[in-house]
Design a protein around this motif. Structure first.
Motif, PDB file in Angstrom:
ATOM      1  N   TYR A   1       0.827  -1.211   0.000  1.00 30.03           N
ATOM      2  CA  TYR A   1       0.000   0.000   0.000  1.00 30.03           C
ATOM      3  C   TYR A   1       0.860   1.258   0.000  1.00 30.03           C
ATOM      4  N   SER A   2       1.849   1.303   0.904  1.00 30.61           N
ATOM      5  CA  SER A   2       2.619   2.547   0.972  1.00 30.61           C
ATOM      6  C   SER A   2       3.484   2.733  -0.269  1.00 30.61           C
ATOM      7  N   ALA A   3       3.933   1.629  -0.856  1.00 32.50           N
ATOM      8  CA  ALA A   3       4.694   1.767  -2.095  1.00 32.50           C
ATOM      9  C   ALA A   3       3.802   2.324  -3.205  1.00 32.50           C
ATOM     10  N   CYS A   4       2.569   1.840  -3.267  1.00 35.39           N
ATOM     11  CA  CYS A   4       1.635   2.363  -4.279  1.00 35.39           C
ATOM     12  C   CYS A   4       1.429   3.860  -4.096  1.00 35.39           C
ATOM     13  N   ILE A   5       1.162   4.266  -2.855  1.00 33.20           N
ATOM     14  CA  ILE A   5       0.931   5.679  -2.577  1.00 33.20           C
ATOM     15  C   ILE A   5       2.163   6.482  -2.996  1.00 33.20           C
ATOM     16  N   PHE A   6       3.302   5.962  -2.652  1.00 36.25           N
ATOM     17  CA  PHE A   6       4.547   6.652  -2.955  1.00 36.25           C
ATOM     18  C   PHE A   6       4.698   6.857  -4.467  1.00 36.25           C
ATOM     19  N   ILE A   7       4.422   5.810  -5.204  1.00 33.26           N
ATOM     20  CA  ILE A   7       4.586   5.898  -6.660  1.00 33.26           C
ATOM     21  C   ILE A   7       3.568   6.870  -7.265  1.00 33.26           C
ATOM     22  N   VAL A   8       2.312   6.714  -6.867  1.00 32.67           N
ATOM     23  CA  VAL A   8       1.273   7.591  -7.414  1.00 32.67           C
ATOM     24  C   VAL A   8       1.592   9.050  -7.107  1.00 32.67           C
ATOM     25  N   LEU A   9       1.951   9.309  -5.834  1.00 33.25           N
ATOM     26  CA  LEU A   9       2.244  10.685  -5.441  1.00 33.25           C
ATOM     27  C   LEU A   9       3.432  11.239  -6.221  1.00 33.25           C
ATOM     28  N   SER A  10       4.492  10.467  -6.278  1.00 35.31           N
ATOM     29  CA  SER A  10       5.692  10.950  -6.947  1.00 35.31           C
ATOM     30  C   SER A  10       5.387  11.260  -8.403  1.00 35.31           C
ATOM     31  N   PHE A  11       4.614  10.391  -9.010  1.00 36.78           N
ATOM     32  CA  PHE A  11       4.271  10.583 -10.408  1.00 36.78           C
ATOM     33  C   PHE A  11       3.550  11.914 -10.598  1.00 36.78           C
ATOM     34  N   PHE A  12       2.514  12.151  -9.790  1.00 40.32           N
ATOM     35  CA  PHE A  12       1.715  13.352 -10.017  1.00 40.32           C
ATOM     36  C   PHE A  12       2.392  14.619  -9.504  1.00 40.32           C
ATOM     37  N   LEU A  13       3.126  14.494  -8.411  1.00 41.74           N
ATOM     38  CA  LEU A  13       3.738  15.701  -7.852  1.00 41.74           C
ATOM     39  C   LEU A  13       4.923  16.153  -8.694  1.00 41.74           C
ATOM     40  N   TYR A  14       5.754  15.213  -9.084  1.00 42.85           N
ATOM     41  CA  TYR A  14       7.008  15.622  -9.720  1.00 42.85           C
ATOM     42  C   TYR A  14       6.927  15.641 -11.236  1.00 42.85           C
ATOM     43  N   ARG A  15       5.996  14.915 -11.811  1.00 45.84           N
ATOM     44  CA  ARG A  15       5.846  14.985 -13.257  1.00 45.84           C
ATOM     45  C   ARG A  15       5.364  16.380 -13.646  1.00 45.84           C
ATOM     46  N   GLN A  16       4.415  16.898 -12.868  1.00 49.38           N
ATOM     47  CA  GLN A  16       3.874  18.221 -13.152  1.00 49.38           C
ATOM     48  C   GLN A  16       4.965  19.267 -13.147  1.00 49.38           C
ATOM     49  N   LYS A  17       5.837  19.102 -12.179  1.00 51.79           N
ATOM     50  CA  LYS A  17       6.926  20.054 -12.040  1.00 51.79           C
ATOM     51  C   LYS A  17       7.787  20.067 -13.311  1.00 51.79           C
ATOM     52  N   SER A  18       8.130  18.880 -13.789  1.00 47.39           N
ATOM     53  CA  SER A  18       9.072  18.835 -14.899  1.00 47.39           C
ATOM     54  C   SER A  18       8.443  19.349 -16.187  1.00 47.39           C
ATOM     55  N   THR A  19       7.132  19.123 -16.355  1.00 45.90           N
ATOM     56  CA  THR A  19       6.524  19.643 -17.567  1.00 45.90           C
ATOM     57  C   THR A  19       6.372  21.159 -17.494  1.00 45.90           C
ATOM     58  N   ALA A  20       6.206  21.650 -16.252  1.00 50.96           N
ATOM     59  CA  ALA A  20       5.987  23.083 -16.090  1.00 50.96           C
ATOM     60  C   ALA A  20       7.260  23.879 -16.372  1.00 50.96           C
ATOM     61  N   SER A  21       8.403  23.329 -16.006  1.00 48.90           N
ATOM     62  CA  SER A  21       9.610  24.129 -16.128  1.00 48.90           C
ATOM     63  C   SER A  21      10.404  23.828 -17.385  1.00 48.90           C
TER      64      SER A  21
END
Lengths: 404, 282, 247, 274
Positions: B262-282
């Protein structure tokens, strides 16, 4: 990256602590009881117990707690926790290599006792050296043996009860006395019967299992895989063919006994059950059950067992716990507990060993009104089978019935 | 000034955020692999194999996933409808203020309250009995501990709807969605089309991250299904906590397996949405 | 005399200010013309003390004020966005500089009233910043700086976001006030016309270097000011119109 | 149509509150009794009996939440500033989501070993520490929306108008931050106030906050004391919010009341359902 590796190492190091498994030694012998009472003064102890019954809670909180405070100056702190929670929290403490426990005293029996013994979480033997232990009816197979295991002083008997089914006599004119009759009854009255996915429900299942295994003493002795498989296959088949007529079409089962009682009280169910043969009276007295509620034991019998108090091996206040347990098995506390208006729990004392005065008091306990007399149902009493049966029933009930 | 106050503060922050998680994760992982634990006897993959062979675990995973999906969808749709109704209203009408009320409910309190509203012996059932709509307790439809998780969904909506409604309404105002709606209508869109093709997509797109975050919350819902759920299937959190405190000591590692998963899933989902947005934005 | 020597600033590897040198008399307005990104904001911010320069000195009548903390410099920086304190009303915004100097309430009141009159915002004193128009905000911003009687004002395109009418009014107001208060000012803009109107000294800035001109004519004549192009443009328009008129 | 929708919504929102209030004043509540049930305040009177677990639980909850809110505020205020002006600010800030998004009950279960080992479980301090694990990062999330470039500019402007750092903090920074601080305080308070999972797991039932105790009553199928606990959880907070709301609106313009809420809600979700 290198830093991260150190971090992981650090975490691992702190996690790999050792767990002391040394058998706790009992040094009570070196102390007189008076000295022990003195040593227990001002101590604070924590009791972890099943909190699911308001009357039991009231007995503990408004009788035992103030009494031990007043008599022995011991602060009794009660925290909720059933058998499994007790095991898991004590186990975590052992795993963590703790030197003292948050919990000093536990209310247990059967498989919890078995598991706690397995992980060496219980202190003992202590029970027989308590001053009031001389009155305990150790000879009874239902008291000195807990789920086929000799108690050996690692837990002290506290109460003895026999399971009964409770029904509403307005809705059920003649309660089913056999499993076949029960099958017919649920088909005729769908949605009115269920059993809890909990300790009490499993206790009923054990009686059924014994019935399928041939009744009486057929499951006594150590756990027998072959016997279990044979009897339990029939048991699951019986339940699965009838569960569509159970409450909520057998799609869910009450989690707590309290929930089942409430369903019964509100008329959703025609049956509930209790590990305590006199509970029906105290629930009627509380106004929770209708006056028409009755308790009975079917022909296939019901489990009679005892429940016990244990001391955790990591407790720092073992002396004080012993004082409290000794109070709990005093004639006075046992008598009070036996009153159906208070709790209605059977005593573990052999009344004949008591003084005449106390014997009279025990004989004058307010009688049972809607519960059968113990002497009547004692003939149908079944011994608890070995704890593995209970654990397997729990597991398989989930696998084969709830998810099946 | 090698470290400096700034660096100390930042390091402390990173440690507080990650260290406990890491520690917990390592312990549970170790336990699930048989490395830690009183009953474990050294490294083994057995527990993991057992977890993924068990129907119980799979049904819990699937159930939690579906529950999350339906919960968040309901919240979005209702919040969309409400924002459509509120957008032309003054800032703080009474109804809108009333909608703040659920924000003051702890999940325990909300689950408890709704249990006694919805259960067969509950308030609605008694009202319907008093009105002569239902004859007895069994004729009232089952909405707690039920097959369709109606109770759980209702409480989820109850708890989260207010926030989404306020955000949606404010956003619809600032994006001038009402004007766009009029434009779309003049171009021949029906009311329903306006809502499903314009209103909702615009808002969903704007709040994508927030929606993901709430979905993650729903994945971790605990008290509400504990009170209102069935014995099977159970949500992940209930599965984990039950396995960890089961009668069978052999099942404790399974609880840790699921916690790790469960925590690995949360970690992956969060990282994907939090940091992917960042990279596309900059 | 105000003098800036060897003034430089780097961000990472980028040299934003390349060893600037200039001097100006007190009471004058130096209008600096430059495209965005030429380093003019960095110049003003380092002079104001918001940012630390990598090297150089900033002299007021021979005294280096470079080492002084921001609040002791007496230099006020004003940007394009009129940054009013959003939690204070117009009166308190204006009185801010007096308030922190613990000037008595009566004096504060008196000074604010006078200034507000001058700035034409005497009827706005109770309003919150969010209720003001862009021009009004800039007036408050200006007044808030003036009331502290700074030794120098640094204006970073202060009127750039105003509409042309308001802008003209503000320019006029500024010139009058600068005269009256004998303000030393560096005024940065990218608008040649504004530079010509506001300035009493002129310079252009590009790629981190500042070039000062001796006179208005020299400024107009210089290639980098773009003044000639601008004039050529208007002349072409005029002559086209003239031809049309002839026809 | 509109009216029907409005009343449905009002009912949906009000029903649970009315339900817990109703349950807290009835007893002997058997089906199908509704308004003919026995009404009394006896479940409340227990609170004042001196030995009441519930009263102590209320006090403990208030204390815990106040401590957590204060810690959250202090930590959030200072850490958010460093993060906002750090080179990796936005990337670092996102780390705060991780502990916050894991279900507390699971986080608690994974950490139980350490808490037990270090003697932190079953104590007020342990529960405080456990809640800090996600409340502090969350506080940073909220406060970081305050620390913008704009605030920095205002701060410098204040200095250039002649205020030294201390004065500018007093006259500008703190007044400007007040709404954010209030919001951070309130949010942290509520998260702690609502928390069940980690408090139960790591408090081992010994730290009886209101949510823990109401779940206990609920498991006993004892709805009336559970309802009193729920009322104690909801009503004081509701009253505080109404008072604060009124006071905020009166004391300051719209700016302060709305700005941070809009700002932070859209970025950082309030903890629910977990």
């Amino acid at each position: 990256m290198k830093k991260l590796r150190y971090l992981i190492l650090l975490v691992l190091l702190s996690a790999c602590g050792t767990s002391p498994e040394s058998e706790p030694s009992s040094d009570a012998a070196s102390m007189t009881w008076e000295e022990q009472l003195e040593a227990a003064r001002g101590q604070e102890i924590t009791l972890m117990m099943w909190p699911g019954d308001p009357l039991i809670n009231a007995y503990m909180k408004s009788y035992v707690k103030p009494e031990v405070k007043q008599r022995f100056d011991i602060d009794l702190n009660i925290v909720p926790g059933q058998g499994n929670q007790i095991v898991s929290s004590l186990m975590t403490e052992l795993e963590a290599g703790k030197e003292s426990s948050e919990v000093d005293m536990v209310w247990i029996n059967g498989e919890t006792f078995y598991q706690l013994r397995q992980i060496k979480a219980l202190h003992g033997p202590f029970a027989k050296s308590l001053p009031n232990a001389e009155f305990i009816n150790w000879e009874s197979a239902f008291i000195g043996t807990d789920f086929q295991q000799p108690v050996n002083g690692f837990e002290c008997p506290w109460g003895n009860v026999q399971m009964t089914l409770i029904y509403d006599s307005l809705k059920v004119s003649t309660p089913p006395m056999t499993l076949d009759e029960l099958g017919l009854w649920v088909k005729a009255n769908p949605g009115k019967f269920t059993l809890g996915n909990n300790f009490t429900g499993m206790t009923l299942l054990k009686a059924w299992l014994i019935d399928f295994a041939g009744g009486g003493k057929s499951l006594n002795g150590d756990f027998d895989e072959a016997k279990y498989l044979e009897a339990s296959t029939k048991l699951w088949e019986f339940i699965n063919t009838h569960k569509a007529y159970f409450w909520n079409e057998g799609k869910s089962f009450p989690k707590d006994l309290a929930e089942q009682h409430r369903l019964f009280a509100n008329g959703e169910l025609a049956f509930t059950m209790s590990n305590n043969d006199s509970e029906v009276d105290n629930k009627i007295a509380q106004g929770l059950f209708p006056e028409s509620a009755r308790a009975y034991v079917p022909d296939y019998g019901s489990i009679q067992n005892s429940h016990y108090m244990g001391i955790t091996s990591l407790s720092e206040n073992k002396k004080a716990v012993e004082v409290v347990i000794n109070f709990l098995i005093s004639p006075e506390a046992q008598l009070k507990k036996m009153d159906p208006r208070v709790w209605g729990d059977g005593t573990v004392l052999d009344v004949n060993k008591l003084s005449v005065e106390w014997q009279q008091k025990f004989q004058n306990v307010p009688g049972r009104v809607h519960a059968p007399e113990r002497s009547e149902i004692a003939a149908k009493a079944l011994m608890e089978p070995a704890p593995e049966y209970m654990m397997r029933l729990f597991e398989d009930f989930r696998l084969k019935v709830i998810e099946g | 000034m090698i470290l400096g106050r700034k660096n100390i503060v930042l390091t402390a922050f990173v440690l507080i955020c990650l260290l406990p998680l890491l520690m917990g994760f390592v312990y549970s992982l170790g336990y699930s692999l048989g490395v830690f634990g009183l009953m474990n006897e050294g490294f083994t993959l057995d527990h993991w194999l057992r977890l993924f062979a068990s129907k119980d675990a799979w049904s819990s995973l699937i159930y939690t996933f579906l529950l999350t999906l339906v919960s968040i969808t309901l919240v979005i749709v209702f919040a969309g409808l409400l924002s459509r109704a509120f957008v032309s209203k003054p800032e703080r009408s009474f109804t809108q203020k009333l909608l703040l009320l659920p924000l003051l409910f702890a999940p325990v309190a909300a689950g408890f309250a709704w249990y006694y509203v919805l259960s067969p012996a509950g308030i609605l059932s008694r009202i319907s009995h008093a009105l002569g709509l239902t004859e007895d307790i069994t004729s009232f439809p089952r909405m707690v501990n039920d097959d369709w998780s109606i109770g759980i969904l209702l409480v989820h909506v109850f708890l989260v709807l207010p926030i989404f409604t306020f955000l949606f309404t404010a956003q619809a105002k600032s994006m001038n969605l009402l004007e766009m709606n009029k434009l779309a209508t003049s171009l021949g869109s029906s009311r329903l089309q306006c809502f499903t093709k314009l209103w909702l997509p615009a808002l969903v797109k704007r709040f994508k991250l927030l929606i993901v975050l709430y979905a993650v919350f729903f994945m971790g819902t605990y008290e509400v299904p504990l009170i209102l759920g069935q014995s099977s299937p159970r949500v992940l959190t209930v599965f984990i906590s039950e396995k960890l405190t089961m009668f069978s000591l052999d099942d404790i590692p399974l609880g840790h397996c699921m916690a790790v998963f469960y925590s690995a899933c949360i970690f992956i989902v969060l990282s994907f949405f939090l940091y992917r947005q960042k990279s596309t934005a900059s | 005399m105000i003098e800036v020597r060897q003034w430089q600033k780097k961000y990472a590897e980028l040299e934003v200010l390349k060893s600037l040198n200039f001097q100006m008399e007190e009471g004058k307005t130096l209008a600096v013309l430059g495209e965005s990104g030429c380093g003019k904001s960095t110049l003003l911010k380092t002079l104001a003390g918001f940012d630390v320069p990598d090297g150089g000195s900033f002299l007021f009548n021979g005294q280096n004020i470079n080492a002084l903390p921001v609040h002791q410099r007496g230099i006020v920086y004003m940007s394009q966005e009129a940054l009013l304190f959003p939690h204070l009303n117009v009166f308190d915004n204006l009185a801010y500089g007096l308030n922190i100097r613990k000037v008595s309430k009566a004096t504060q009141r008196e000074k604010v009233m006078v200034l507000a009159q001058e700035l034409g915002i005497e009827d706005q004193l109770e309003k919150m910043p969010s209720e003001l128009s862009g021009g009004q905000k800039q007036r408050v911003n200006f007044g808030r700086a003036l009331i502290t009687q700074p030794r120098m004002l640094l204006l970073d395109e202060p009127f750039a976001s105003l509409d042309s009418g308001t802008r003209m009014k503000m320019q006029k107001l500024f010139i009058e006030s600068a005269e009256k208060w004998k303000l030393s000012t560096i005024f940065v803009t990218h608008d040649i016309k504004e530079a010509l109107i506001m300035g009493s000294l002129w310079g252009t800035m590009s790629n981190g270097s500042l070039e000062l001109f001796e006179s208005k004519q020299a400024f107009i004549a210089a290639e980098q000011s773009g003044a000639k192009e601008e004039m050529a443009f208007w002349q072409t328009i005029q002559s086209e119109n003239g031809r049309k008129d002839d026809e | 149509m509109m009216k029907l929708g409005k009343s449905t919504l009002a009912l949906f929102v009000l029903l649970p509150l009315l339900c817990v209030i109703y349950l807290s004043v009835v007893s002997a509540w058997t089906y199908p009794l509704l308004f003919d049930a026995e009404f009394s305040l006896k479940h409340y009177l227990v609170l004042f009996s001196g030995e009441s677990e519930l009263a102590w639980s209320f006090v403990q909850s208030v204390l815990l939440s106040l401590v957590m809110a204060t810690l959250g505020l202090l930590f959030g205020f200072f850490v958010a500033k460093e993060i906002a002006f750090s080179k990796y600010g936005s990337r670092l800030l996102k780390l705060a989501f991780y502990p916050y998004m894991i279900a507390p009950v699971v986080l608690g279960s994974m950490l139980q070993f350490y808490f037990v080992r270090w003697g932190l479980s079953a104590s007020f301090f342990g529960v405080m520490l456990a809640q800090s694990l996600f409340i502090l990062p969350y506080a940073v999330l909220i406060m970081s929306s305050f620390w913008s470039e704009n605030i920095l500019q205002l701060f410098k402007l204040g200095q250039s108008l002649g205020g030294d750092a201390k004065t500018v903090k007093r006259t500008l920074l703190y007044p400007l931050a007040k709404p954010w601080m209030l919001l951070t305080f309130a949010q942290c308070f509520l998260i702690s106030w609502f928390e069940y999972g980690i408090t139960q797991v790591l408090g081992i039932g010994k730290v009886k906050t209101l949510s823990v105790i109401s779940m206990q009553f609920l498991k006993e199928a004892n709805p009336h004391p559970a309802a009193v606990a729920a009322v104690l959880m909801i009503v004081p907070v509701l009253l505080t919010f109404i008072i604060l709301y009124r006071w905020q609106n009166k004391a300051q313009g719209n700016w302060s009341a709305i700005a941070p809420i809009n700002n932070s809600l859209s970025h950082h979700p309030k903890k629910v359902g977990a």
